[in-house]
Write a protein that holds these residues in place. Structure first.
Motif, PDB file in Angstrom:
ATOM      1  N   GLY B 171       0.811  -1.212   0.000  1.00  0.00           N
ATOM      2  CA  GLY B 171       0.000   0.000   0.000  1.00  0.00           C
ATOM      3  C   GLY B 171       0.846   1.265   0.000  1.00  0.00           C
ATOM      4  N   GLN B 172       0.277   2.346  -0.498  1.00  0.00           N
ATOM      5  CA  GLN B 172       0.996   3.616  -0.548  1.00  0.00           C
ATOM      6  C   GLN B 172       1.405   4.064   0.844  1.00  0.00           C
ATOM      7  N   ARG B 173       0.467   3.963   1.773  1.00  0.00           N
ATOM      8  CA  ARG B 173       0.764   4.392   3.132  1.00  0.00           C
ATOM      9  C   ARG B 173       1.907   3.558   3.704  1.00  0.00           C
ATOM     10  N   GLU B 174       1.842   2.263   3.412  1.00  0.00           N
ATOM     11  CA  GLU B 174       2.871   1.341   3.885  1.00  0.00           C
ATOM     12  C   GLU B 174       4.250   1.755   3.374  1.00  0.00           C
ATOM     13  N   LEU B 175       4.301   2.054   2.100  1.00  0.00           N
ATOM     14  CA  LEU B 175       5.574   2.439   1.495  1.00  0.00           C
ATOM     15  C   LEU B 175       6.083   3.760   2.063  1.00  0.00           C
ATOM     16  N   ASN B 189       3.049  12.065  -3.865  1.00  0.00           N
ATOM     17  CA  ASN B 189       3.924  12.589  -4.916  1.00  0.00           C
ATOM     18  C   ASN B 189       5.256  11.866  -4.937  1.00  0.00           C
ATOM     19  N   TYR B 190       5.813  11.718  -3.732  1.00  0.00           N
ATOM     20  CA  TYR B 190       7.128  11.087  -3.614  1.00  0.00           C
ATOM     21  C   TYR B 190       7.169   9.743  -4.326  1.00  0.00           C
ATOM     22  N   LEU B 191       6.106   8.969  -4.118  1.00  0.00           N
ATOM     23  CA  LEU B 191       6.076   7.643  -4.727  1.00  0.00           C
ATOM     24  C   LEU B 191       6.137   7.749  -6.244  1.00  0.00           C
ATOM     25  N   ARG B 192       5.360   8.653  -6.794  1.00  0.00           N
ATOM     26  CA  ARG B 192       5.350   8.785  -8.251  1.00  0.00           C
ATOM     27  C   ARG B 192       6.723   9.141  -8.784  1.00  0.00           C
ATOM     28  N   VAL B 193       7.361  10.089  -8.106  1.00  0.00           N
ATOM     29  CA  VAL B 193       8.680  10.526  -8.572  1.00  0.00           C
ATOM     30  C   VAL B 193       9.703   9.399  -8.501  1.00  0.00           C
ATOM     31  N   TYR B 194       9.756   8.720  -7.360  1.00  0.00           N
ATOM     32  CA  TYR B 194      10.823   7.737  -7.178  1.00  0.00           C
ATOM     33  C   TYR B 194      10.541   6.430  -7.900  1.00  0.00           C
ATOM     34  N   LEU B 195       9.265   6.080  -8.029  1.00  0.00           N
ATOM     35  CA  LEU B 195       8.961   4.915  -8.844  1.00  0.00           C
ATOM     36  C   LEU B 195       9.401   5.154 -10.277  1.00  0.00           C
ATOM     37  N   ALA B 196       9.184   6.370 -10.751  1.00  0.00           N
ATOM     38  CA  ALA B 196       9.612   6.689 -12.108  1.00  0.00           C
ATOM     39  C   ALA B 196      11.122   6.536 -12.245  1.00  0.00           C
ATOM     40  N   GLN B 197      11.852   6.990 -11.248  1.00  0.00           N
ATOM     41  CA  GLN B 197      13.309   6.877 -11.314  1.00  0.00           C
ATOM     42  C   GLN B 197      13.745   5.416 -11.291  1.00  0.00           C
ATOM     43  N   LEU B 198      13.101   4.630 -10.442  1.00  0.00           N
ATOM     44  CA  LEU B 198      13.452   3.208 -10.404  1.00  0.00           C
ATOM     45  C   LEU B 198      13.167   2.542 -11.742  1.00  0.00           C
ATOM     46  N   ARG B 199      12.022   2.871 -12.318  1.00  0.00           N
ATOM     47  CA  ARG B 199      11.684   2.263 -13.605  1.00  0.00           C
ATOM     48  C   ARG B 199      12.686   2.675 -14.669  1.00  0.00           C
ATOM     49  N   ARG B 200      13.101   3.942 -14.616  1.00  0.00           N
ATOM     50  CA  ARG B 200      14.064   4.402 -15.599  1.00  0.00           C
ATOM     51  C   ARG B 200      15.388   3.643 -15.461  1.00  0.00           C
ATOM     52  N   LYS B 201      15.733   3.304 -14.227  1.00  0.00           N
ATOM     53  CA  LYS B 201      17.007   2.636 -14.020  1.00  0.00           C
ATOM     54  C   LYS B 201      16.922   1.123 -14.212  1.00  0.00           C
ATOM     55  N   LEU B 202      15.743   0.535 -13.994  1.00  0.00           N
ATOM     56  CA  LEU B 202      15.665  -0.924 -13.969  1.00  0.00           C
ATOM     57  C   LEU B 202      14.860  -1.538 -15.112  1.00  0.00           C
ATOM     58  N   GLU B 203      13.790  -0.895 -15.491  1.00  0.00           N
ATOM     59  CA  GLU B 203      12.890  -1.513 -16.456  1.00  0.00           C
ATOM     60  C   GLU B 203      13.475  -1.450 -17.868  1.00  0.00           C
ATOM     61  N   MET B 218      -4.275   2.294  -4.852  1.00  0.00           N
ATOM     62  CA  MET B 218      -3.921   1.336  -3.801  1.00  0.00           C
ATOM     63  C   MET B 218      -2.439   1.405  -3.450  1.00  0.00           C
ATOM     64  N   GLY B 219      -1.610   1.065  -4.409  1.00  0.00           N
ATOM     65  CA  GLY B 219      -0.194   1.015  -4.096  1.00  0.00           C
ATOM     66  C   GLY B 219       0.590   0.462  -5.279  1.00  0.00           C
ATOM     67  N   TYR B 220       1.659  -0.245  -4.982  1.00  0.00           N
ATOM     68  CA  TYR B 220       2.512  -0.775  -6.033  1.00  0.00           C
ATOM     69  C   TYR B 220       2.810  -2.235  -5.754  1.00  0.00           C
ATOM     70  N   ARG B 221       3.181  -2.943  -6.815  1.00  0.00           N
ATOM     71  CA  ARG B 221       3.423  -4.371  -6.703  1.00  0.00           C
ATOM     72  C   ARG B 221       4.641  -4.743  -7.540  1.00  0.00           C
ATOM     73  N   PHE B 222       5.559  -5.489  -6.914  1.00  0.00           N
ATOM     74  CA  PHE B 222       6.706  -6.007  -7.649  1.00  0.00           C
ATOM     75  C   PHE B 222       6.426  -7.434  -8.078  1.00  0.00           C
ATOM     76  N   LEU B 223       6.552  -7.689  -9.368  1.00  0.00           N
ATOM     77  CA  LEU B 223       6.353  -9.035  -9.897  1.00  0.00           C
ATOM     78  C   LEU B 223       7.662  -9.567 -10.458  1.00  0.00           C
ATOM     79  N   LYS B 224       8.077 -10.733  -9.936  1.00  0.00           N
ATOM     80  CA  LYS B 224       9.308 -11.347 -10.410  1.00  0.00           C
ATOM     81  C   LYS B 224       9.122 -11.868 -11.835  1.00  0.00           C
ATOM     82  N   ASP B 225       8.039 -12.640 -12.014  1.00  0.00           N
ATOM     83  CA  ASP B 225       7.778 -13.219 -13.327  1.00  0.00           C
ATOM     84  C   ASP B 225       6.552 -12.558 -13.916  1.00  0.00           C
TER      85      ASP B 225
END
Lengths: 234, 234
Positions: B171-175, B189-203, B218-225
């Motif tokens: 959840g967003q609050r959790e993060l 806001n913070y989540l949007r900014v930093y998720l974007a940076q992570l995606r730019r570096k990893l995706e 709701m929030g964000y989810r990391f999927l391995k596969d």
DNA sequence: GCCGGGCGTCAGGATCGCGTCAAGACCACC
DNA sequence: GGTGGTCTTGACGCGATCCTGACGCCCGGC
């Protein structure tokens, strides 16, 4: 294949352990007493030590104290004494596990596997070698291009802490606590000063570190093999 | 101060452990069953887990399997069963130590100290691997196609929070609470900014994330596969 | 078709952390 | 009492990082 140093004065038990460990795929080195054990540990670079506490010459804790400063691998203590006081003493002296005799061989092997799994991916070697310098953790000596370099006690404490964790990011709090003690966890100045000194003494180009890397806001990382710089982006 | 997660279904033992561990200076979190244990482990970030094997809902080895590989700290198993077969099974399932009940509290504390002294797992023991990048939680290092990538402290805190919960919606609050603290629970806001940076570096394709998914509102989810393309819309 | 909420993106300015240097304090040994 | 080495401490400049606000897009509700 992992190498095990087995220290026990009972020839029968030693023989039984050697056979079982060989069968389990280990490379086995043995020592019948404490002084031989310390010599063997430095010479044979074992990944793990199985140490009987009842030795003829040295007390088990003395052997532990001799291994402790440089040996990074796990030490599994064997003992006939089941008293919890003895267990606490051995564990606090640096042992990673404590097994009372008589023991079940399958359990001992499992505990060995568990210790090694956590222990050292890099074998518990006393020497760390890079292209430019060598750190001998047992002899407390550093050589740059074959030439011995003098380090102050603080420099050495800091360097060994980093070198013991090759590739792993060591947090600044972690470093400060290990070198200066828990009361200095906020003095990040110290790290900056001493990292600079280490780089000046060890790095081929102190302004552009190849081995002692900074992770801003987090800590420092020692890298044995610098990453390929070719495809580095950003 | 280290944090211990104690998992046991016996309220009396749980209480005794909580008191002793608190007195020894630990921060204590408890769980009465396996599912709670897994949730607590992800939320509370314990340094070490004390795990009773006899739980009402899950088998102890299932809890172990759920903990590994993302949990980097040691797991100390408690059990009433003294059979060596059980010990071997638990140790090979990922436990670091095995103590049979009834146990001596001083010995348990010593074994805890020994386990914590060895500290975090070696690099490579706690890796989360995808087709495109690898997250090494122990070494605090991320590599994309084998090339190390530098992450800022905030980026790393956010990523590790997601990666520690593979497949689970965080959840967003959790993060926000985990990374920035309880006072920032509304700064999405913070989540949007930093998720974007992570995606730019990893995706591989930051515009169409394969691993770091957004669940609007709701929030964000990391999927391995990543799910098969077939069932995907369009 | 209109509207609003939530998200991704971008860029700029404030702030923080690091490397560097130098001077003083402390200590051991001579 | 002197001397050399080591450890601490503070100040400075610079680059990286974080925060912040604005904008446009998509999507679901009306």
């Amino acid at each position: 294949m992992s190498r095990v140093l087995v220290v026990d004065d009972d020839p029968h038990l030693l023989r039984a352990l050697r056979i079982s460990l060989r069968a389990a795929g280990y490379d086995v080195v043995t020592a019948p007493d404490g002084t031989t054990a310390l010599r063997q540990a430095a010479a044979a670079h074992p990944d793990v030590v199985v140490l009987d506490l009842g030795l003829p010459d040295l007390d088990g804790t003395e052997v532990l104290a001799g291994l402790r400063p440089w040996f990074t691998g796990p030490v599994l203590v064997l003992s006939a004494r089941a008293d919890s006081h003895d267990k606490v003493a051995a564990l606090d002296a640096g042992a990673d596990d404590y097994v009372t005799k008589p023991f079940d061989m399958a359990e001992l092997l499992a505990r060995l596997r568990a210790a090694l799994r956590r222990g050292t991916a890099e074998p518990g070697q006393a020497q760390v070698v890079t292209d430019h310098f060598t750190v001998d953790l047992a002899a407390k000596q550093v050589t740059v291009d074959g030439v011995p370099v003098r380090l102050t006690p603080t420099e050495w404490a800091l360097l060994s802490e980093l070198v013991r964790n090759p590739g792993r990011l060591v947090g600044q709090r972690e470093l400060l606590q290990a070198v200066w003690g828990p009361a200095y966890e906020r003095e990040t100045n110290y790290l900056r000063v001493y990292l600079a000194q280490l780089r000046r003494k060890l790095e081929p180009d102190p302004a552009h570190p190849r081995y002692l890397h900074t992770e801003p806001g987090m800590g420092y990382r020692f890298l044995k093999d610098p990453p390929a710089r070719a495809s580095q982006r950003q």
